[in-house]
Design an enzyme around this catalytic site. Structure first.
Site, PDB file in Angstrom:
ATOM      1  CE  LYS A   1      33.664   5.980  89.467  1.00  0.00           C
ATOM      2  NZ  LYS A   1      34.519   6.668  90.456  1.00  0.00           N
TER       3      LYS A   1
ATOM      4  CG  HIS B   1      41.838  13.159  89.465  1.00  0.00           C
ATOM      5  ND1 HIS B   1      41.673  13.495  90.794  1.00  0.00           N
ATOM      6  CD2 HIS B   1      40.671  12.586  89.071  1.00  0.00           C
ATOM      7  CE1 HIS B   1      40.459  13.134  91.180  1.00  0.00           C
ATOM      8  NE2 HIS B   1      39.825  12.583  90.159  1.00  0.00           N
TER       9      HIS B   1
END
Length: 473
Positions: A168, A287
């Site tokens: 992040k 994912h």
């Protein structure tokens, strides 16, 4: 033998596609649909309509029916059940002969079972709740490129869940700063770092630069710690050709694992990439970006347990499954059900976990379940209990948000994990004694102590939108 004759016109679907005395064959693909019919359409007719439109039927009789064996190829609605607590809909069970589908093609299965039938006017809403793939079909699919045991052997990691971290901020970092963030997290004690699903090749960070800086970080962390490390390099791309180009570069620079967004990227692309990974000795992390658009509405769409089965057949070594305790949708019973569907060789019918059919996977390898989304050290006892060892616990903000930085956040997670694994081995009940276990570990780890203080009030306690519809929970 009766002579077939053609009679033009429109007949009720139930005349051909409703067969309550049918006993499904071991080779049939079985489906459970949740049907919300239009007003005035009775249950049997709506179920038969779904069976027809998802197999070989159409709205009128056609003379070319005489040129095939319709009784062999048609789908058959064979059972109806009430949905506990919801009288607006019901379950319809439909059997499809295996020869309706191309061998090893989940794309072809979906084209029929979740194709035009979902826009059919006879139903107000339609949801595919579960599928049973016969072992005869499972054997035609490639499945995970490597599977759980091969991955553990390659990484030399046993007896515990693995730890990961999504870097992040997910967008905006330069390649060099991105690599630095990976290095700090890996040297702190994580097994993996990860590209977020929407990191591909944007102007602020092109894919080749990211791959190179990240692998430099991985190799440096390995040298310092003596442990195998990895980073999920997302090779999802605008075209299959570009996807393989990125995968080849990942292989050239020594990446042990790559990543693909299997729903956004497409099942065809995913199956091809899984085959490439199998041939080239690369692990494949999957994912599920876009899944909630498909599976979150409890009346229309495809349940995630079906998407789980499709992924295992299509190919992937890891799959995101939700966390139960984090920020993403997923109740405990359902999540335990699809975790088993990912990992076990045989999963029996269990309505208490939303599993409508026995599923035999034969010798097909299992996949690691990935818990990711809004988790931190306080969740560790519950995560270890829910997911067990064959999982990857990914703490993004729960690593990078540590007041002392990425390495300290990673170290806190590693200490918390090892404390829980040790307590489990001692026979302690992790979820009941979790606070005591973590507090004792924090006495010897200032990094864990600070993490516990930082996130002690953070909870995501919202009722699941898609809840199990069972008579006795």
């Amino acid at each position: 033998m009766a002579v077939k004759t053609y009679q033009a016109g429109v007949t009720q679907y139930r005349q051909s596609y409703w067969q309550p005395d049918y006993v499904p064959l071991d080779t049939d693909i079985l489906a459970c649909f949740k049907i919300t019919p239009q007003p005035g359409v009775d249950r049997e007719e709506a179920a038969a309509a779904v069976a027809a439109e998802s197999s070989c039927g159409t709205w009128t009789t056609v003379w070319t029916d005489l040129l095939t064996d319709l009784d062999y190829y048609k789908g058959r609605a064979y059972r109806l059940e009430d949905v506990p607590g919801d009288d607006t809909c019901y379950y319809a069970f439909i059997a499809y002969p295996i020869d309706l589908f191309e061998e090893g093609s989940v794309v072809n299965v979906f084209t029929s079972l979740v194709g035009n039938v979902f826009g059919f006017k006879a139903v107000r809403a339609l949801r595919l709740e579960d599928l049973r793939f016969p072992i005869a079909y499972v054997k035609t699919c490639g499945g995970p490129p490597h599977g759980i045991q091969v991955e553990r052997d390659r990484l030399n990691k046993y007896g515990r869940p693995m730890l990961g971290c999504t870097i992040k901020p997910k967008l905006g970092l330069s390649a060099k700063n991105y690599g630095r963030a990976c290095y700090e997290a890996l040297r702190g004690g994580l097994d993996f770092t990860k590209d977020d699903e929407n990191i591909n090749s944007q102007p602020f960070m092109r894919w080749r630069d990211r791959f190179d800086f990240v692998m430099e970080a991985v190799q440096k962390a390995e040298q310092e710690t003596g442990e195998r490390k990895g980073h999920y390099l997302n090779v999802t791309a605008p075209t299959p050709e570009e996807m393989y180009k990125r995968a080849e570069h990942a292989k050239e620079i020594g990446a042990p694992i790559i990543m693909h967004d299997y729903l956004a990227g497409g099942l065809c692309a995913n199956a091809g990439l899984a085959n490439w990974c199998r041939d080239n000795g690369i692990l494949l992390h999957i994912h599920r970006a876009m899944h909630a658009v498909i599976d979150r509405n409890p009346h229309h769409g495809i349940h995630f347990r079906v998407l789980t089965k499709i992924l295992r057949l299509s190919g992937g070594d890891h799959l995101h499954t939700g966390t139960v305790v984090g920020k993403l949708e997923g109740d405990r019973a359902s999540t335990l059900g699809w975790i088993d569907l990912l990992r076990e060789s045989f999963v029996p019918e269990d309505r208490s976990r939303g599993i409508f059919f026995d599923q035999d996977w034969g010798s097909m390898p299992g996949c690691f379940a990935v818990a990711s989304g809004g988790i931190h050290v306080w969740h560790m006892p519950a995560l270890v209990t829910i997911f067990g060892d064959d999982s990857v616990l990914q703490f993004g903000g729960g690593t990078l948000g540590h007041p002392w930085g990425n390495a300290a956040g990673a170290h806190a997670n590693r200490v918390a994990l090892e404390a829980c694994v040790q307590a489990r081995a001692e026979g302690r009940q992790l979820e009941k004694e979790g606070k005591d276990i973590l507090t004792a570990a924090a006495a010897h780890s200032p990094e864990l102590k600070i993490a516990m203080e930082t996130w002690k009030e953070i909870k995501f306690e919202f009722e699941a939108v898609d809840q199990l519809a069972i008579a006795n929970k």
